[in-house]
Design a protein around this motif. Structure first.
Motif, PDB file in Angstrom:
ATOM      1  N   ARG A  40       5.534   8.129  34.053  1.00 34.53           N
ATOM      2  CA  ARG A  40       4.551   8.903  34.831  1.00 34.53           C
ATOM      3  C   ARG A  40       3.593   7.970  35.568  1.00 34.53           C
ATOM      4  O   ARG A  40       3.265   8.181  36.722  1.00 34.53           O
ATOM      5  CB  ARG A  40       3.770   9.827  33.901  1.00 34.53           C
ATOM      6  CG  ARG A  40       2.818  10.769  34.605  1.00 34.53           C
ATOM      7  CD  ARG A  40       2.005  11.616  33.622  1.00 34.53           C
ATOM      8  NE  ARG A  40       2.833  12.390  32.713  1.00 34.53           N
ATOM      9  CZ  ARG A  40       2.940  12.165  31.402  1.00 34.53           C
ATOM     10  NH1 ARG A  40       2.260  11.166  30.819  1.00 34.53           N
ATOM     11  NH2 ARG A  40       3.708  12.922  30.646  1.00 34.53           N
ATOM     12  N   ARG A  41       3.160   6.928  34.899  1.00 36.00           N
ATOM     13  CA  ARG A  41       2.147   6.029  35.463  1.00 36.00           C
ATOM     14  C   ARG A  41       2.707   5.021  36.461  1.00 36.00           C
ATOM     15  O   ARG A  41       2.030   4.687  37.432  1.00 36.00           O
ATOM     16  CB  ARG A  41       1.451   5.268  34.339  1.00 36.00           C
ATOM     17  CG  ARG A  41       0.562   6.150  33.488  1.00 36.00           C
ATOM     18  CD  ARG A  41      -0.108   5.398  32.378  1.00 36.00           C
ATOM     19  NE  ARG A  41      -1.069   4.445  32.936  1.00 36.00           N
ATOM     20  CZ  ARG A  41      -1.456   3.350  32.317  1.00 36.00           C
ATOM     21  NH1 ARG A  41      -0.982   3.061  31.136  1.00 36.00           N
ATOM     22  NH2 ARG A  41      -2.326   2.556  32.876  1.00 36.00           N
ATOM     23  N   PHE A  42       3.910   4.521  36.198  1.00 34.37           N
ATOM     24  CA  PHE A  42       4.374   3.369  36.964  1.00 34.37           C
ATOM     25  C   PHE A  42       5.544   3.633  37.911  1.00 34.37           C
ATOM     26  O   PHE A  42       5.835   2.783  38.748  1.00 34.37           O
ATOM     27  CB  PHE A  42       4.751   2.232  36.011  1.00 34.37           C
ATOM     28  CG  PHE A  42       3.576   1.744  35.220  1.00 34.37           C
ATOM     29  CD1 PHE A  42       2.530   1.057  35.826  1.00 34.37           C
ATOM     30  CD2 PHE A  42       3.493   1.995  33.859  1.00 34.37           C
ATOM     31  CE1 PHE A  42       1.440   0.616  35.094  1.00 34.37           C
ATOM     32  CE2 PHE A  42       2.408   1.553  33.118  1.00 34.37           C
ATOM     33  CZ  PHE A  42       1.378   0.861  33.730  1.00 34.37           C
ATOM     34  N   TRP A  43       6.200   4.749  37.788  1.00 30.38           N
ATOM     35  CA  TRP A  43       7.338   5.021  38.662  1.00 30.38           C
ATOM     36  C   TRP A  43       6.912   5.912  39.818  1.00 30.38           C
ATOM     37  O   TRP A  43       6.119   6.840  39.644  1.00 30.38           O
ATOM     38  CB  TRP A  43       8.459   5.713  37.887  1.00 30.38           C
ATOM     39  CG  TRP A  43       9.205   4.816  36.946  1.00 30.38           C
ATOM     40  CD1 TRP A  43       8.734   3.737  36.275  1.00 30.38           C
ATOM     41  CD2 TRP A  43      10.568   4.961  36.550  1.00 30.38           C
ATOM     42  NE1 TRP A  43       9.709   3.195  35.486  1.00 30.38           N
ATOM     43  CE2 TRP A  43      10.853   3.934  35.634  1.00 30.38           C
ATOM     44  CE3 TRP A  43      11.571   5.882  36.859  1.00 30.38           C
ATOM     45  CZ2 TRP A  43      12.103   3.780  35.049  1.00 30.38           C
ATOM     46  CZ3 TRP A  43      12.814   5.728  36.276  1.00 30.38           C
ATOM     47  CH2 TRP A  43      13.072   4.679  35.388  1.00 30.38           C
ATOM     48  N   SER A  44       7.492   5.657  40.982  1.00 29.34           N
ATOM     49  CA  SER A  44       7.218   6.487  42.152  1.00 29.34           C
ATOM     50  C   SER A  44       7.866   7.861  41.977  1.00 29.34           C
ATOM     51  O   SER A  44       8.751   8.052  41.134  1.00 29.34           O
ATOM     52  CB  SER A  44       7.765   5.824  43.415  1.00 29.34           C
ATOM     53  OG  SER A  44       9.184   5.851  43.392  1.00 29.34           O
ATOM     54  N   ARG A  45       7.440   8.791  42.784  1.00 30.69           N
ATOM     55  CA  ARG A  45       8.013  10.147  42.745  1.00 30.69           C
ATOM     56  C   ARG A  45       9.524  10.096  43.002  1.00 30.69           C
ATOM     57  O   ARG A  45      10.294  10.788  42.346  1.00 30.69           O
ATOM     58  CB  ARG A  45       7.331  11.027  43.774  1.00 30.69           C
ATOM     59  CG  ARG A  45       7.855  12.452  43.783  1.00 30.69           C
ATOM     60  CD  ARG A  45       7.057  13.307  44.679  1.00 30.69           C
ATOM     61  NE  ARG A  45       5.706  13.358  44.110  1.00 30.69           N
ATOM     62  CZ  ARG A  45       4.797  14.237  44.422  1.00 30.69           C
ATOM     63  NH1 ARG A  45       5.040  15.144  45.315  1.00 30.69           N
ATOM     64  NH2 ARG A  45       3.617  14.217  43.849  1.00 30.69           N
ATOM     65  N   ASP A  46       9.940   9.261  43.939  1.00 27.30           N
ATOM     66  CA  ASP A  46      11.356   9.128  44.262  1.00 27.30           C
ATOM     67  C   ASP A  46      12.151   8.588  43.067  1.00 27.30           C
ATOM     68  O   ASP A  46      13.267   9.049  42.786  1.00 27.30           O
ATOM     69  CB  ASP A  46      11.531   8.215  45.479  1.00 27.30           C
ATOM     70  CG  ASP A  46      12.961   8.126  45.939  1.00 27.30           C
ATOM     71  OD1 ASP A  46      13.562   9.191  46.216  1.00 27.30           O
ATOM     72  OD2 ASP A  46      13.478   6.995  46.029  1.00 27.30           O
ATOM     73  N   MET A  47      11.583   7.623  42.371  1.00 27.03           N
ATOM     74  CA  MET A  47      12.244   7.072  41.184  1.00 27.03           C
ATOM     75  C   MET A  47      12.383   8.155  40.112  1.00 27.03           C
ATOM     76  O   MET A  47      13.424   8.268  39.465  1.00 27.03           O
ATOM     77  CB  MET A  47      11.444   5.879  40.639  1.00 27.03           C
ATOM     78  CG  MET A  47      11.462   4.663  41.539  1.00 27.03           C
ATOM     79  SD  MET A  47      10.242   3.415  41.059  1.00 27.03           S
ATOM     80  CE  MET A  47      10.956   2.778  39.540  1.00 27.03           C
ATOM     81  N   LYS A  48      11.346   8.948  39.945  1.00 25.96           N
ATOM     82  CA  LYS A  48      11.389  10.024  38.948  1.00 25.96           C
ATOM     83  C   LYS A  48      12.452  11.052  39.305  1.00 25.96           C
ATOM     84  O   LYS A  48      13.208  11.503  38.431  1.00 25.96           O
ATOM     85  CB  LYS A  48      10.020  10.696  38.826  1.00 25.96           C
ATOM     86  CG  LYS A  48       8.969   9.812  38.212  1.00 25.96           C
ATOM     87  CD  LYS A  48       7.611  10.468  38.301  1.00 25.96           C
ATOM     88  CE  LYS A  48       6.521   9.453  38.029  1.00 25.96           C
ATOM     89  NZ  LYS A  48       5.251   9.844  38.594  1.00 25.96           N
ATOM     90  N   LYS A  49      12.538  11.415  40.576  1.00 26.47           N
ATOM     91  CA  LYS A  49      13.557  12.384  41.003  1.00 26.47           C
ATOM     92  C   LYS A  49      14.962  11.854  40.715  1.00 26.47           C
ATOM     93  O   LYS A  49      15.847  12.610  40.306  1.00 26.47           O
ATOM     94  CB  LYS A  49      13.400  12.716  42.482  1.00 26.47           C
ATOM     95  CG  LYS A  49      12.232  13.626  42.757  1.00 26.47           C
ATOM     96  CD  LYS A  49      12.148  13.976  44.235  1.00 26.47           C
ATOM     97  CE  LYS A  49      10.972  14.883  44.501  1.00 26.47           C
ATOM     98  NZ  LYS A  49      10.884  15.250  45.926  1.00 26.47           N
ATOM     99  N   SER A  50      15.164  10.580  40.937  1.00 20.46           N
ATOM    100  CA  SER A  50      16.467   9.978  40.624  1.00 20.46           C
ATOM    101  C   SER A  50      16.739  10.029  39.121  1.00 20.46           C
ATOM    102  O   SER A  50      17.864  10.285  38.700  1.00 20.46           O
ATOM    103  CB  SER A  50      16.527   8.529  41.111  1.00 20.46           C
ATOM    104  OG  SER A  50      16.468   8.488  42.516  1.00 20.46           O
ATOM    105  N   LEU A  51      15.702   9.805  38.325  1.00 20.89           N
ATOM    106  CA  LEU A  51      15.837   9.886  36.877  1.00 20.89           C
ATOM    107  C   LEU A  51      16.200  11.299  36.448  1.00 20.89           C
ATOM    108  O   LEU A  51      17.083  11.501  35.611  1.00 20.89           O
ATOM    109  CB  LEU A  51      14.548   9.437  36.191  1.00 20.89           C
ATOM    110  CG  LEU A  51      14.539   9.476  34.670  1.00 20.89           C
ATOM    111  CD1 LEU A  51      15.528   8.463  34.100  1.00 20.89           C
ATOM    112  CD2 LEU A  51      13.138   9.225  34.142  1.00 20.89           C
ATOM    113  N   PHE A  52      15.554  12.286  37.042  1.00 18.78           N
ATOM    114  CA  PHE A  52      15.834  13.676  36.698  1.00 18.78           C
ATOM    115  C   PHE A  52      17.297  14.024  36.969  1.00 18.78           C
ATOM    116  O   PHE A  52      17.891  14.835  36.251  1.00 18.78           O
ATOM    117  CB  PHE A  52      14.926  14.629  37.464  1.00 18.78           C
ATOM    118  CG  PHE A  52      13.448  14.424  37.230  1.00 18.78           C
ATOM    119  CD1 PHE A  52      12.972  13.767  36.101  1.00 18.78           C
ATOM    120  CD2 PHE A  52      12.529  14.887  38.153  1.00 18.78           C
ATOM    121  CE1 PHE A  52      11.618  13.571  35.890  1.00 18.78           C
ATOM    122  CE2 PHE A  52      11.165  14.708  37.957  1.00 18.78           C
ATOM    123  CZ  PHE A  52      10.704  14.050  36.832  1.00 18.78           C
TER     124      PHE A  52
END
Length: 80
Positions: A40-52
């Motif tokens: 939540r703190r260190f990853w960009s929104r785009d990185m999180k979407k890829s993780l999802f």
């Protein structure tokens, strides 16, 4: 497309490494919370979407998977 695939594989590997590094001395629940907090703190929104996108794919270890699920639910509620 190969560049995106390679990027996503590296992100999944990073999520797994974060989970592995944070699990020592914590319960599973605490580790999931810590992994989610870190992402939540260190990853960009785009990185999180890829993780999802990796949820349910068996590319994430169990802790990283649970953290991703928790974050995905959190972000789904925010964007409702």
């Amino acid at each position: 497309m190969d560049g995106e695939l390679h990027r996503n594989e590296r992100l999944y590997a990073m999520a797994n490494q974060i989970a592995d590094n944070l699990k020592h001395g914590r319960t599973e629940h605490e580790t999931v919370d810590e992994v989610a907090c870190h992402i939540r703190r260190f990853w960009s929104r785009d990185m999180k979407k890829s993780l999802f996108a990796a949820i349910g794919s068996e590319l994430l270890n169990p802790i990283a998977e649970k953290a991703a699920e928790s974050l995905e639910q959190e972000y789904r509620l925010k964007t409702g």
